[in-house]
Design a protein around this motif. Structure first.
Motif, PDB file in Angstrom:
ATOM      1  N   SER A   1     -63.473  79.567  12.768  1.00 26.80           N
ATOM      2  CA  SER A   1     -61.675  79.514  12.517  1.00 26.80           C
ATOM      3  C   SER A   1     -60.974  78.067  12.889  1.00 26.80           C
ATOM      4  O   SER A   1     -59.468  78.562  12.082  1.00 26.80           O
ATOM      5  CB  SER A   1     -61.349  80.451  13.234  1.00 26.80           C
ATOM      6  OG  SER A   1     -61.900  81.752  13.166  1.00 26.80           O
TER       7      SER A   1
ATOM      8  N   ASN B   1     -54.500  93.785  10.601  1.00 25.77           N
ATOM      9  CA  ASN B   1     -55.566  92.876  10.012  1.00 25.77           C
ATOM     10  C   ASN B   1     -56.841  92.385  11.230  1.00 25.77           C
ATOM     11  O   ASN B   1     -57.736  92.048  10.449  1.00 25.77           O
ATOM     12  CB  ASN B   1     -54.248  90.604  10.155  1.00 25.77           C
ATOM     13  CG  ASN B   1     -53.287  91.601   9.001  1.00 25.77           C
ATOM     14  OD1 ASN B   1     -53.627  92.131   8.100  1.00 25.77           O
ATOM     15  ND2 ASN B   1     -52.318  90.857   8.882  1.00 25.77           N
ATOM     16  N   VAL B   2     -56.292  92.602  12.226  1.00 26.19           N
ATOM     17  CA  VAL B   2     -57.477  92.294  13.162  1.00 26.19           C
ATOM     18  C   VAL B   2     -58.972  93.300  12.623  1.00 26.19           C
ATOM     19  O   VAL B   2     -60.121  93.203  12.891  1.00 26.19           O
ATOM     20  CB  VAL B   2     -57.101  92.273  14.628  1.00 26.19           C
ATOM     21  CG1 VAL B   2     -58.980  92.787  15.821  1.00 26.19           C
ATOM     22  CG2 VAL B   2     -56.641  91.540  14.969  1.00 26.19           C
TER      23      VAL B   2
ATOM     24  N   SER C   1     -61.666  84.804   8.317  1.00 28.30           N
ATOM     25  CA  SER C   1     -60.710  85.840   7.324  1.00 28.30           C
ATOM     26  C   SER C   1     -60.825  86.503   6.895  1.00 28.30           C
ATOM     27  O   SER C   1     -59.933  87.355   6.044  1.00 28.30           O
ATOM     28  CB  SER C   1     -59.342  85.813   8.040  1.00 28.30           C
ATOM     29  OG  SER C   1     -58.819  84.714   9.046  1.00 28.30           O
TER      30      SER C   1
ATOM     31  N   LYS D   1     -57.872  81.010  14.562  1.00 26.59           N
ATOM     32  CA  LYS D   1     -57.285  79.939  13.431  1.00 26.59           C
ATOM     33  C   LYS D   1     -56.056  80.087  13.758  1.00 26.59           C
ATOM     34  O   LYS D   1     -54.803  78.665  13.235  1.00 26.59           O
ATOM     35  CB  LYS D   1     -57.135  81.280  12.481  1.00 26.59           C
ATOM     36  CG  LYS D   1     -56.042  80.663  10.931  1.00 26.59           C
ATOM     37  CD  LYS D   1     -56.341  81.692   9.653  1.00 26.59           C
ATOM     38  CE  LYS D   1     -56.182  80.509   8.700  1.00 26.59           C
ATOM     39  NZ  LYS D   1     -54.273  80.550   8.723  1.00 26.59           N
TER      40      LYS D   1
ATOM     41  N   ASN E   1     -60.370  92.346   9.777  1.00 28.25           N
ATOM     42  CA  ASN E   1     -61.492  90.949   9.503  1.00 28.25           C
ATOM     43  C   ASN E   1     -62.478  91.460  10.349  1.00 28.25           C
ATOM     44  O   ASN E   1     -63.731  90.868  10.145  1.00 28.25           O
ATOM     45  CB  ASN E   1     -60.402  90.531  10.434  1.00 28.25           C
ATOM     46  CG  ASN E   1     -61.318  88.921  10.512  1.00 28.25           C
ATOM     47  OD1 ASN E   1     -61.613  88.694   9.068  1.00 28.25           O
ATOM     48  ND2 ASN E   1     -60.950  87.854  10.686  1.00 28.25           N
TER      49      ASN E   1
ATOM     50  N   ALA F   1     -60.722  85.415  15.342  1.00 30.25           N
ATOM     51  CA  ALA F   1     -60.222  84.740  13.933  1.00 30.25           C
ATOM     52  C   ALA F   1     -59.666  84.432  13.988  1.00 30.25           C
ATOM     53  O   ALA F   1     -58.721  83.266  13.510  1.00 30.25           O
ATOM     54  CB  ALA F   1     -61.522  85.271  13.308  1.00 30.25           C
ATOM     55  N   VAL F   2     -58.629  85.409  13.904  1.00 33.05           N
ATOM     56  CA  VAL F   2     -57.094  85.150  14.026  1.00 33.05           C
ATOM     57  C   VAL F   2     -56.295  84.294  15.135  1.00 33.05           C
ATOM     58  O   VAL F   2     -55.267  83.440  14.812  1.00 33.05           O
ATOM     59  CB  VAL F   2     -56.381  86.585  13.989  1.00 33.05           C
ATOM     60  CG1 VAL F   2     -55.099  87.394  13.813  1.00 33.05           C
ATOM     61  CG2 VAL F   2     -56.684  87.445  12.269  1.00 33.05           C
TER      62      VAL F   2
ATOM     63  N   THR G   1     -65.688  86.709   8.370  1.00 33.46           N
ATOM     64  CA  THR G   1     -64.874  87.352   9.216  1.00 33.46           C
ATOM     65  C   THR G   1     -63.601  86.124   9.823  1.00 33.46           C
ATOM     66  O   THR G   1     -63.306  85.907   9.956  1.00 33.46           O
ATOM     67  CB  THR G   1     -65.940  87.886  10.459  1.00 33.46           C
ATOM     68  OG1 THR G   1     -66.442  89.021   9.945  1.00 33.46           O
ATOM     69  CG2 THR G   1     -64.652  88.307  11.299  1.00 33.46           C
TER      70      THR G   1
ATOM     71  N   GLY H   1     -63.052  89.881  15.343  1.00 31.46           N
ATOM     72  CA  GLY H   1     -61.849  90.159  14.315  1.00 31.46           C
ATOM     73  C   GLY H   1     -60.761  89.199  15.245  1.00 31.46           C
ATOM     74  O   GLY H   1     -59.993  88.405  14.453  1.00 31.46           O
TER      75      GLY H   1
ATOM     76  N   GLY I   1     -62.384  89.464   5.386  1.00 29.99           N
ATOM     77  CA  GLY I   1     -63.204  91.255   6.122  1.00 29.99           C
ATOM     78  C   GLY I   1     -63.633  91.859   5.210  1.00 29.99           C
ATOM     79  O   GLY I   1     -64.796  92.163   5.690  1.00 29.99           O
TER      80      GLY I   1
END
Length: 441
Positions: free
Chosen positions: A297, A234-235, A380, A78, A238, A74-75, A377, A71, A382
């Motif tokens: 991502s 969010n992590v 994002s 991005k 996701n 990916a964040v 994932t 997670g 999730g």
């Protein structure tokens, strides 16, 4: 400073970037299997059964780490794709600190309630001591286990997949060496296996901490974090699909153990052998999906649609070719594979041999489901990722484990996994088609 994860998107560059992560996952599966090999051959199948009984707890620990790692990567990737490099570094540091804190909390909780946990998982008096000895040491090493898994996810996101491979190989080699030393030479029994695993966790964990603290020129390094509860939420959302997968693996292992108990300890040991082999043969899919996720991502953050389309096309080809390859190899070499864990002609060997052809159908199907979950994932998304993972590793699988044996006997146990994968494949295909409109791949 480096500003790109991968240049000139094509089959060769994608394979070059993802291959270290693939090798890393294969190696991780191999050295986890080594624990089983040494335990079953040096101590016995009762000890191997004990390891399987406490596996749900290990699944929780790995699940937490993978949730934060996948997670988070990916964040972060991005944000790097959007040019927000300082923000990405602060987020990376906060995620790492959070992982350490959670690891310490899990270790304390586990030690306090060790007896109740082991009994709840179904350990009888015969296996109780093995379970406690093994799980106590691994519980204490939870912070190291979480850091190892975090860094295995973050090194590819930092554009350093080769370095990620190096530290995992180093940790795995140490695990194998100390497994042999502690069990075969020193005679520490199952505690030796746990200490070997803990040392295997420690090497990547410590190296990663030092590298990201010292290195300031790469895409990622430690930087004083700002509290960002929304980002952490969010992590977790996701990465929840990957956590669901591991938590569900623990639950389904418990269910497998329950359904195989009518065959005694040999039945539990036989499903352990099959699950070890499954993890080995699916590690290529896991490695590729983990390796390509930050690239997806990153290019999604840049809105490079041609690159995204090519990445997905190459990925589907790679997964399809390997699905056929592993299915063929798993049947061609099933006897040597089973023989690693059980002596030819033994009860455990016979149980696995009888069910393997049915179980091996899994390898034709599982790669697509693993990639689909990881891909969403990386976008994002999730919710979609968690849906696929939940159905694959818990919803459909738990239902199959509980229903099929009652309908067709022991064959139902071996067919539970491929049946669940097939049903999940239908869902993955539907999500994949719908996702094309949203993500334009």
């Amino acid at each position: 400073m480096e500003t790109n994860l991968i240049k000139n998107i094509n089959f060769k560059s994608i394979m070059k970037f993802t291959m270290p992560t693939i090798i890393m996952m294969v190696f991780m599966s191999v050295y986890q299997m080594v624990d089983g090999v040494f335990i079953s051959n040096i101590i016995g199948t009762d000890a191997l059964s004990a390891v399987n009984i406490v596996f749900p707890v290990i699944s929780v620990i790995i699940g937490i780490a993978i949730m934060l790692g996948t997670g988070g990567s990916a964040v972060i990737a991005k944000n790097m794709g959007e040019g927000k490099h300082e923000k990405a570094k602060r987020q990376f540091t906060l995620i790492t600190v959070t992982g350490i804190a959670i690891g310490l909390a899990v270790a304390v909780f586990g030690i306090i309630f060790m007896d109740k946990i082991v009994r709840l998982l179904g350990a009888d008096d015969k296996l109780y001591a093995y379970c406690v000895d093994y799980l106590t040491i691994l519980t204490l090493s939870t912070p190291l286990a979480i850091l190892q898994m975090l860094f295995s996810c973050f090194f590819p996101a930092a554009g350093k997949p080769n370095l990620g491979l190096f530290i995992v190989v180093a940790g795995g080699a140490a695990n194998i060496f100390f497994d042999y030393l502690f069990m075969a030479v020193v005679g520490m029994g199952i505690k030796g296996a746990a200490y070997g695993t803990a040392i295997g966790y420690a090497i990547p964990a410590v190296f990663g901490l030092i590298y990201f603290a010292v290195s300031k020129k790469g895409l990622l390094s430690f930087k004083k974090p700002n509290w960002d509860g929304r980002m952490l939420f969010n992590v977790c959302i996701n990465g929840s699909s990957e956590m669901v997968t591991n938590l569900a693996n623990g639950v389904t292992t418990f269910l497998f153990n329950f359904t195989m108990k009518f065959l005694g300890a040999d039945g539990v040991a036989s499903i352990t052998v099959a699950l070890y082999a499954q993890f080995l043969l699916t590690s290529v899919y896991l490695g590729y999906s983990s390796g390509i996720a930050p690239v997806i991502s990153y290019n999604y953050g840049r809105q490079d649609i041609p690159a995204l389309k090519h990445i997905i096309k190459v990925s589907l080809f790679f997964i399809g070719a390997n699905s056929v390859l592993w299915f063929v190899l798993s049947n061609a070499f099933k006897l040597p594979l089973i023989g690693i864990f059980a002596k030819s002609g033994s009860s455990v060997w016979q149980i696995v041999n009888d069910g393997w052809a049915k179980f091996a159908i899994t390898f034709l199907l599982t790669g697509f489901n693993i990639f689909a979950s990881s891909m969403f994932t990386a976008f994002s998304d999730g919710k979609t990722s968690a849906l696929i993972s939940f159905l694959r590793t818990f919803g459909f699988l738990a239902a199959c484990i509980l229903l099929l044996p009652g309908l067709i006997g022991i064959d139902g146990i071996w067919l539970s996994v491929p049946a669940a994968e097939l049903m999940t494949l239908v869902i993955s295909a539907v999500c994949f088609v719908k996702g094309k409109k949203r993500y334009k791949y």
